[in-house]
Design a protein around this motif. Structure first.
Motif, short mmCIF file in Angstrom:
data_model
loop_
_atom_site.label_atom_id
_atom_site.label_comp_id
_atom_site.label_asym_id
_atom_site.label_seq_id
_atom_site.Cartn_x
_atom_site.Cartn_y
_atom_site.Cartn_z
N ARG A 159 2.63 5.76 3.85
CA ARG A 159 3.36 5.40 2.62
C ARG A 159 4.79 4.97 2.95
O ARG A 159 5.32 4.03 2.35
N ASP A 160 5.40 5.63 3.95
CA ASP A 160 6.76 5.25 4.33
C ASP A 160 6.80 3.81 4.84
O ASP A 160 7.75 3.07 4.55
N LEU A 161 5.81 3.43 5.62
CA LEU A 161 5.79 2.06 6.15
C LEU A 161 5.67 1.05 5.02
O LEU A 161 6.36 0.02 5.02
N ALA A 202 8.27 -1.83 3.96
CA ALA A 202 7.88 -3.24 3.85
C ALA A 202 8.06 -3.78 2.44
O ALA A 202 7.71 -4.94 2.18
N GLU A 203 8.59 -2.93 1.53
CA GLU A 203 8.84 -3.31 0.14
C GLU A 203 7.57 -3.75 -0.57
O GLU A 203 7.55 -4.74 -1.31
N ILE A 204 6.51 -3.00 -0.29
CA ILE A 204 5.25 -3.21 -1.00
C ILE A 204 5.11 -2.10 -2.02
O ILE A 204 5.05 -0.91 -1.65
N ALA A 205 5.10 -2.45 -3.28
CA ALA A 205 5.03 -1.47 -4.35
C ALA A 205 3.62 -0.92 -4.46
O ALA A 205 2.69 -1.65 -4.82
N VAL A 206 3.48 0.37 -4.14
CA VAL A 206 2.17 1.00 -4.16
C VAL A 206 2.07 1.86 -5.41
O VAL A 206 2.84 2.81 -5.58
N PRO A 207 1.15 1.55 -6.31
CA PRO A 207 0.99 2.40 -7.50
C PRO A 207 0.56 3.80 -7.08
O PRO A 207 -0.08 4.01 -6.05
N GLU A 208 0.90 4.77 -7.89
CA GLU A 208 0.44 6.13 -7.63
C GLU A 208 -1.08 6.18 -7.84
O GLU A 208 -1.60 5.71 -8.85
N MET A 209 -1.75 6.72 -6.84
CA MET A 209 -3.20 6.80 -6.92
C MET A 209 -3.69 7.95 -6.05
O MET A 209 -3.06 8.28 -5.03
N THR A 264 0.22 -7.44 -8.11
CA THR A 264 0.71 -8.72 -7.58
C THR A 264 1.91 -8.45 -6.70
O THR A 264 2.64 -7.48 -6.88
N GLU A 265 2.09 -9.31 -5.74
CA GLU A 265 3.20 -9.19 -4.80
C GLU A 265 3.68 -10.60 -4.49
O GLU A 265 2.91 -11.43 -4.01
N ASP A 268 2.42 -13.65 5.28
CA ASP A 268 3.52 -12.92 4.66
C ASP A 268 3.29 -11.42 4.75
O ASP A 268 4.20 -10.65 5.11
N LEU A 269 2.07 -10.96 4.42
CA LEU A 269 1.77 -9.54 4.49
C LEU A 269 1.91 -9.02 5.91
O LEU A 269 2.51 -7.97 6.16
#
Length: 946
Positions: free
Chosen positions: A727-729, A733-740, A749-750, A779-780
């Motif tokens: 999760r830290d990585l 990387a500024e990827i918004a991860v929803p809580e799940m 979307t990104e 990009d990813l």
């Protein structure tokens, strides 16, 4: 030496002689010759030996029906065995060798077998080689069997193109009927494919000639070709259509000079069969002598190649079509006597002696014809030509499922209309005259206006003729396999009256010509011997191929990467730049490890980093099969061992797909994105198979309009981030991860493009599978790569992933399972007991085998910390008592998380043996080990929560 070359006849290029050898004898032909015409013109009579009795055999016919002239052909030091001399073009420098002869056809040492013929009747091998046992005789028989000999140096490259094609109308045969059909269809604007095995269109017009619509036949042929090409069609010469298969598929072999042959797979809107007919032989004593030929073949070789069959010729017939043959041979300079079994017939051609109401009863000679016996009178002759009527070429019609009817008027088995999705025209339907052939071809293609009209169409009346058991001497039915009329009688007496039994008991029709010249005679003889009609006696089954096809042609270019092309990752260049070392996994080229040095050490280091910090690996090859529609939950419940309809949107579930045998076919995670939308994540090597099973169930069991399948594996790139700092990585990387939760999934979307994030793990650690459309993968990848340094992460290859999953006891189907493993063998037995609905493979799980005690179950195997890892594949054996295999090690590694060797295995009653000591047998040594649970690392699963 009876055959000879006419000084002007034929279409060979006399300015380009071609030297060749036959059985060591130097001969000369011309460019444009076939091997058969060159040998005929040279006067060579004995071309080979028959299979069983080693009797001398000479040229009989033309095209694919030739049973005798089978040769080994050497070009540039490489030999091709069993080449049909009538279809192979002569080339300068060829060396031809007779087959089934030692040392050659003229001096075969096995010719003495013919003197033993009374002791070698049909079926003798079934009765003779019973004692002391078949295995005693088999090596000797195998040494004598076969025709040509394989040259070990002959390794033809698999470089023949395989081309799939479609057309509006496929016409098989470019003779008069096929040409008339092609013209009619082309004039209606249809795309026509005209296929013929001859070097050029025309069929029998090429040697019989004639005028059509007031012009020479050549003008008619040229005009038809031009019209076909102008309408967008195609003309394929030297192309044999060799097989008719299910769902309208036709296979054709195109032979090309100087280029690889082509294998065509053609589907057509409509098909017209205009393959012509085959001239039957006559049956009389010694009708197998070299110098006995088909009358039509003699005309063919004369007109096309200038090869004259003989000098003193007797032509025996009961049909009108033989009269032009006699006239042409007489005009070429041969002395021709025509004997007609009928009391009346056409006028005698100029220069031809005609004897009516005369019957040919025998041929005499040693190694070739010296005279013909007509009604008991011997007439001097060096060649006997015969014409016993015509048999329509219905092989492809029957291959397509068609049935045949007996027509007394035409004296032939003709296609029964409507029993196959093929129209038949011309001689193939029993219409032997040129006018009838042109009219039928025109009508079959829906022609408008008048059909092409020939001038002076010759009559084609014929009197039926049959083998006569009352004639003295041996009458040969199958020339290559040495089946005589007496053999057919013996089969009838011994009860082998079915045509299929007759075929196998006597080998009738099993030669390389597949019975083209023999099946009718055998059928007619059996009908007469059993007092049945020909329809009551039946016919044999026609199967592909219509003519032998080289295996290299069928194989096509299926070799190396072309046989099983590697799938490649969209990010392969980036992985290579990062130092990845690639290997094939499940048909995909994927990173095994990153960096230089020992691969095993690198894999362990990568796995250690993933356990301690975070690892990133490319999981794009995992299957992504979208299942969409209101019927999707029901379909997935049937296709999976674990029920999927109870899965909530936004969640994922692990499960198995079984084969009908109940054996585990694949495992994977199913994601539910909406009430009517799922994604099946199949193993990378099983994507096509899983899709096929889902599609099979969709079409056969469910309403196809309520559910749609779409394989989008190649359209999405998936990068997996795994480890305690996963999760830290992603945050870095500024990827918004929803809580799940674990086994949750979300679509987001990104940077303006879609992204899917699934919290599923194949390593036992906190893991996120991040998927984006392939066009956005750069990009990813770059964002993850820039962020990994901040959290101490690294790229890891598949070898590290294999270690991580084995530590957790996660299986790899096909490696940790075998062809007997069922889900309850893997610890998943609860679903078998709970589910009451139907699903694929369910019934097999409750068979005696599925419920048997002592099944092999998945377990772990532990050894001492300092020991080396066990060998994968090592057998598990008792430490005490007789040694026998109780199972085997499936996966084995050194665990960086546990700092000791770990292993997975399939073991009889494995779960009941946990804690027991067991032996591991490998390469003659036995090592002691302990049976353990399959999950060796974090059995409570705390690390999945991060």
């Amino acid at each position: 030496m009876s055959g000879w070359r006419h000084p002007t006849a034929g279409r060979v290029n006399r300015e380009r002689p071609a030297g060749f050898h036959f059985d060591g004898i130097a001969l000369t032909g011309f460019e444009g010759d076939t091997l058969a015409s060159a040998l005929l013109a040279s006067g060579t009579r004995v071309l080979g030996r028959s299979f069983k009795y080693h009797r001398p055999r000479g040229l009989w016919g033309m095209g694919g029906e030739e049973p005798n002239a089978i040769l080994d052909v050497t070009r540039d030091g490489v030999t091709m065995p069993n080449v049909r001399a009538t279809t192979e073009l002569l080339e300068d420098g060829m060396a031809l060798s007779s087959v089934n002869a030692a040392p050659d056809a003229a001096h075969d040492r096995y010719r003495l077998l013919d003197r033993l013929q009374r002791f070698l009747p049909a079926g003798f091998y079934y009765k003779t080689f019973m004692r002391p046992g078949w295995m005693t005789w088999e090596p000797m028989i195998r040494r004598m069997a076969g025709l040509g000999r394989i040259d070990p140096a002959n390794c033809p490259p698999a470089d023949c193109p395989r081309i799939n094609a479609q057309c509006d109308l496929l016409i098989i045969g470019a003779g008069p009927a096929g040409l008339a059909a092609a013209r009619a269809a082309a004039r209606k604007g249809r795309a026509v494919w005209l296929v013929d095995e001859a070097p050029e269109p025309g069929g029998s017009l090429r040697w019989r000639g004639g005028f059509i619509d007031g012009a020479d036949w050549r003008e008619f042929v040229d005009a038809v070709q031009a019209e076909v090409l102008a309408a967008g069609g195609r003309v394929l010469a030297r192309t044999t259509l060799w097989g008719a298969f299910d769902h309208g598929l036709f296979a054709a072999w195109e032979r090309r000079t100087g280029l690889p042959d082509v294998h065509w797979r053609i589907r057509a809107g409509e098909v017209i069969l205009a393959a012509g007919a085959i001239e039957r032989p006559l049956w009389f004593a010694n009708n197998d002598l070299p110098g006995v030929m088909s009358a039509e073949a003699a005309l063919h070789h004369l007109v096309l190649y200038g090869a004259v069959a003989g000098r003193r010729i007797v032509l025996a017939t009961g049909g009108d079509a033989s009269y032009p043959v006699a006239a042409a041979l007489a005009e070429a300079g041969a002395e021709v006597t025509l004997t007609d079994i009928r009391p009346e017939g056409p006028d005698a051609p100029e220069g031809v002696r005609v004897v009516r109401a005369a019957r040919l009863t025998a041929a005499r000679g040693g190694r070739e014809v010296r005279c013909a016996v007509i009604d008991g009178e011997a007439w001097e002759a060096d060649t006997v030509l015969t014409s016993g009527g015509y048999t329509p070429s219905v092989h492809l019609y029957c291959q397509a499922g068609g049935k045949l009817d007996w027509d007394d008027v035409r004296d032939a088995l003709v296609p029964r209309r409507g029993t196959a999705p093929i129209m038949v025209a011309g001689a193939a339907s029993g219409s032997f005259g040129l006018s009838a052939a042109l009219a039928e071809g025109h009508a079959a293609a829906g022609g408008e206006g008048p059909a092409p009209r020939p001038e002076g169409d010759a009559p084609w009346g014929v009197t039926p003729m049959r083998p006569d058991p009352a004639l003295p001497g041996r009458q040969w039915i199958d020339l290559q396999n040495d089946v005589t009329l007496k053999d057919v009688g013996l089969a009838a007496r011994e009860g082998f009256t079915s045509v299929e039994h007759l075929k196998r008991y006597t080998t009738l029709g099993m030669a390389t010509d597949q019975g083209r010249t023999s099946n009718f005679a055998g059928l007619a003889a059996m009908a007469a011997l059993t007092a049945r009609s020909i329809p009551e006696t039946g016919t044999t089954t026609y199967r592909p191929p219509f003519t032998p096809v080289p295996l290299a042609v069928i194989a096509g270019r299926r070799r190396g990467a072309l046989f099983n092309p590697l799938k490649r990752l969209p990010l392969e260049p980036e992985h290579r730049a990062a130092g990845a070392r690639f290997r094939e996994y499940g048909g995909w080229l994927r990173p095994a490890v990153y960096g230089t040095g020992d691969e095993s050490t690198l894999a362990v280091d990568e796995a250690r980093t993933a356990r301690q910090s975070v690892g990133i690996f490319d999981a794009s090859p995992l299957g992504k099969i979208e299942v969409i529609g209101p019927g999707a939950p029901e379909l997935l419940d049937f296709a999976n061992y674990v029920r999927m309809s109870t899965l909530r949107p936004g969640r994922a579930r692990y499960g198995f797909m079984l084969a009908e045998s109940g054996v585990v076919y694949d495992d994977g995670v199913v994601l539910r994105l909406a009430e009517d939308r799922f994604i099946v994540s199949a193993s990378s090597s099983h994507v096509a198979g899983v899709l096929l099973r889902l599609e099979d169930a969709r079409q056969d069991r469910f309403d196809p309009s309520r559910v749609v399948l779409h394989d989008v594996t190649a359209h999405w790139v998936t990068l997996t981030v795994t480890g305690p700092r996963a999760r830290d990585l992603l945050d870095e990387a500024e990827i918004a991860v929803p809580e799940m939760p674990h086994m949750g999934v979300a679509e987001t979307t990104e940077a303006g493009h879609p992204m899917r994030i699934a919290r599923v793990s194949f390593t036992g650690d906190l893991s996120y599978e991040v998927s984006v459309p392939a066009r956005h993968s750069d990009d990813l990848r770059n964002r993850l790569d820039r962020a990994r340094g901040a959290v101490g992460g690294r790229w890891i290859g598949l070898e590290a992933v294999m270690i991580l999953r084995a530590e957790k006891g996660y299986i790899l189907v096909g490696k940790d399972t075998d062809g007997l493993t069922m889900p309850h063998d893997l610890g998943w037995g609860a679903q078998r007991e709970r589910r009451r609905d139907e699903y694929l493979g369910k019934r097999s799980l409750f068979t005696p085998e599925g419920c048997r005690e002592g099944r092999r179950q998945l377990v772990g195997i532990a050894v001492s910390d300092g020991d080396a890892p066990l060998a994968a594949g090592a057998h598990l054996v008792p430490l005490d008592g007789p040694r026998r295999s109780l199972g085997f090690v499936t996966s084995s590694y050194r665990s960086p998380g546990l700092d000791r060797p770990i292993a997975l295995a399939l073991l009889e009653d494995g779960r009941a043996r946990i804690g027991d000591r067991i032996g591991c047998f490998h390469m003659g040594e036995v090592r002691a080990a302990v049976v353990a649970p399959a999950c060796a690392f974090d059995p409570e699963g705390h690390r999945l929560d991060g």
